[in-house]
Scaffold this motif. Sequence first.
Motif, PDB file in Angstrom:
ATOM      1  N   GLN A  88       0.838  -1.184   0.000  1.00 11.49           N
ATOM      2  CA  GLN A  88       0.000   0.000   0.000  1.00 11.49           C
ATOM      3  C   GLN A  88       0.881   1.246   0.000  1.00 11.49           C
ATOM      4  O   GLN A  88       1.867   1.326   0.734  1.00 11.49           O
ATOM      5  N   PHE A  89       0.504   2.235  -0.821  1.00 15.43           N
ATOM      6  CA  PHE A  89       1.262   3.475  -0.951  1.00 15.43           C
ATOM      7  C   PHE A  89       0.533   4.557  -0.160  1.00 15.43           C
ATOM      8  O   PHE A  89      -0.508   5.062  -0.573  1.00 15.43           O
ATOM      9  N   VAL A  90       1.082   4.870   0.994  1.00 18.98           N
ATOM     10  CA  VAL A  90       0.422   5.717   1.983  1.00 18.98           C
ATOM     11  C   VAL A  90       0.836   7.179   1.798  1.00 18.98           C
ATOM     12  O   VAL A  90       2.034   7.490   1.753  1.00 18.98           O
ATOM     13  N   HIS A  91      -0.167   8.058   1.671  1.00 15.87           N
ATOM     14  CA  HIS A  91       0.059   9.501   1.531  1.00 15.87           C
ATOM     15  C   HIS A  91       0.844   9.851   0.270  1.00 15.87           C
ATOM     16  O   HIS A  91       1.559  10.858   0.233  1.00 15.87           O
ATOM     17  N   PHE A  92       0.718   9.025  -0.761  1.00 16.65           N
ATOM     18  CA  PHE A  92       1.258   9.375  -2.067  1.00 16.65           C
ATOM     19  C   PHE A  92       0.248  10.281  -2.773  1.00 16.65           C
ATOM     20  O   PHE A  92      -0.961  10.097  -2.653  1.00 16.65           O
ATOM     21  N   LYS A  93       0.725  11.260  -3.519  1.00 20.85           N
ATOM     22  CA  LYS A  93      -0.149  12.116  -4.288  1.00 20.85           C
ATOM     23  C   LYS A  93      -0.722  11.350  -5.477  1.00 20.85           C
ATOM     24  O   LYS A  93      -0.158  10.341  -5.910  1.00 20.85           O
ATOM     25  N   ASP A  94      -1.834  11.850  -6.013  1.00 22.19           N
ATOM     26  CA  ASP A  94      -2.516  11.148  -7.099  1.00 22.19           C
ATOM     27  C   ASP A  94      -1.593  10.898  -8.286  1.00 22.19           C
ATOM     28  O   ASP A  94      -1.600   9.806  -8.867  1.00 22.19           O
ATOM     29  N   ALA A  95      -0.826  11.896  -8.669  1.00 19.94           N
ATOM     30  CA  ALA A  95       0.062  11.739  -9.822  1.00 19.94           C
ATOM     31  C   ALA A  95       1.125  10.667  -9.551  1.00 19.94           C
ATOM     32  O   ALA A  95       1.495   9.899 -10.447  1.00 19.94           O
ATOM     33  N   GLU A  96       1.605  10.610  -8.312  1.00 23.52           N
ATOM     34  CA  GLU A  96       2.601   9.600  -7.955  1.00 23.52           C
ATOM     35  C   GLU A  96       1.983   8.207  -7.987  1.00 23.52           C
ATOM     36  O   GLU A  96       2.605   7.253  -8.458  1.00 23.52           O
ATOM     37  N   LEU A  97       0.768   8.094  -7.482  1.00 20.70           N
ATOM     38  CA  LEU A  97       0.091   6.808  -7.516  1.00 20.70           C
ATOM     39  C   LEU A  97      -0.094   6.333  -8.944  1.00 20.70           C
ATOM     40  O   LEU A  97       0.107   5.157  -9.252  1.00 20.70           O
ATOM     41  N   ALA A  98      -0.487   7.242  -9.823  1.00 23.04           N
ATOM     42  CA  ALA A  98      -0.692   6.871 -11.217  1.00 23.04           C
ATOM     43  C   ALA A  98       0.595   6.365 -11.846  1.00 23.04           C
ATOM     44  O   ALA A  98       0.588   5.404 -12.624  1.00 23.04           O
ATOM     45  N   SER A  99       1.729   6.976 -11.481  1.00 26.04           N
ATOM     46  CA  SER A  99       3.007   6.550 -12.049  1.00 26.04           C
ATOM     47  C   SER A  99       3.459   5.207 -11.484  1.00 26.04           C
ATOM     48  O   SER A  99       4.129   4.432 -12.166  1.00 26.04           O
ATOM     49  N   VAL A 100       3.078   4.924 -10.231  1.00 29.37           N
ATOM     50  CA  VAL A 100       3.499   3.676  -9.598  1.00 29.37           C
ATOM     51  C   VAL A 100       2.583   2.521  -9.975  1.00 29.37           C
ATOM     52  O   VAL A 100       3.034   1.439 -10.366  1.00 29.37           O
ATOM     53  N   THR A 101       1.268   2.741  -9.867  1.00 26.80           N
ATOM     54  CA  THR A 101       0.312   1.655 -10.065  1.00 26.80           C
ATOM     55  C   THR A 101      -0.250   1.596 -11.478  1.00 26.80           C
ATOM     56  O   THR A 101      -0.862   0.600 -11.858  1.00 26.80           O
ATOM     57  N   GLY A 102      -0.071   2.690 -12.225  1.00 26.52           N
ATOM     58  CA  GLY A 102      -0.610   2.713 -13.578  1.00 26.52           C
ATOM     59  C   GLY A 102      -2.101   2.940 -13.632  1.00 26.52           C
ATOM     60  O   GLY A 102      -2.727   2.800 -14.682  1.00 26.52           O
ATOM     61  N   ARG A 103      -2.712   3.307 -12.476  1.00 28.67           N
ATOM     62  CA  ARG A 103      -4.144   3.533 -12.425  1.00 28.67           C
ATOM     63  C   ARG A 103      -4.411   4.981 -12.049  1.00 28.67           C
ATOM     64  O   ARG A 103      -3.851   5.489 -11.089  1.00 28.67           O
ATOM     65  N   LYS A 104      -5.265   5.640 -12.786  1.00 28.40           N
ATOM     66  CA  LYS A 104      -5.636   7.009 -12.497  1.00 28.40           C
ATOM     67  C   LYS A 104      -6.961   7.020 -11.749  1.00 28.40           C
ATOM     68  O   LYS A 104      -7.802   6.156 -11.933  1.00 28.40           O
ATOM     69  N   GLN A 105      -7.152   8.039 -10.910  1.00 27.99           N
ATOM     70  CA  GLN A 105      -8.381   8.108 -10.131  1.00 27.99           C
ATOM     71  C   GLN A 105      -8.618   9.542  -9.681  1.00 27.99           C
ATOM     72  O   GLN A 105      -7.711  10.368  -9.678  1.00 27.99           O
ATOM     73  N   HIS A 106      -9.863   9.822  -9.329  1.00 32.31           N
ATOM     74  CA  HIS A 106     -10.188  11.101  -8.726  1.00 32.31           C
ATOM     75  C   HIS A 106      -9.878  11.010  -7.239  1.00 32.31           C
ATOM     76  O   HIS A 106      -9.771   9.932  -6.651  1.00 32.31           O
TER      77      HIS A 106
END
Length: 256
Positions: A88-106
């Motif tokens: 789990q990626f805790v307190h990652f910003k949305d853009a960072e999550l998208a780069s790590v997991t490849g999934r975009k979200q609101h």
Amino acid sequence: MRKSEGYPLPVLEIATKEDVPEIVDQMIAASSNNNLILQLRYPSPEHLAKMDIRMRKVFTSMIEAPDYIMLKAVDPETKVIAATAAWQFVHFKDAELASVTGRKQHADERLVMQPQVIIAAGLVLNDGTSDQDETGGPTIWDVIEEAYQKFIKAWMGSTKSIYLASLSTHPRFQRRGIGTALLTWGHELADKHGVPSFLVSTPFGHPLYEHLGWRDVERPLKLELQKWAPYASNGDMGWGTFKYYYMLRMPKNAIV
């Protein structure tokens, strides 16, 4: 001994929803022979059947959640899932999550699991399923969850970090270095982002984590299992003290 000589290296891939039934079978097999906590919670085939349904729902939600990655290690010879790790990626910003997991979200889709599910050392807590003690008092699961909450409040809080929710290897594939490979994947990602990693460990995983640079940051939670297993009060089932360890790994080049 955690050498992989003589065995082919596992193929590490991101798990999908279609993998969930096999992942749950793998996790149950990994814990069923030595995890007394699992035996205490699911003492019969009927309980295990309910656990199967429960875990399928939880891990499907995890795979869909934008702040989790479920990593699977596939044995190249048999093509079966030999081991898994949930990060789990805790307190990652949305853009960072998208780069790590490849999934975009609101922003309001950050967590799709309702209610908030807690997973510590692969043990599912607080997923909406009641484990109320017959006496109406606190259960062993209440004790585990309370200790977990104190741990994350004290150490994770608002800290950007990576949390290892579960790591398990099927007994057929243990002691081949597969767990190390899954951990190394997470370590490299944590080092890249310069963030600490946290986990809760059972006694069985603790030596491996220590070997790979994790350290205890709290006193372990000690559970006297005979207190929670009246049918084993005479000690004839080998019930004793079960410990949960709260661990930290700092990224390389961290200033400490």
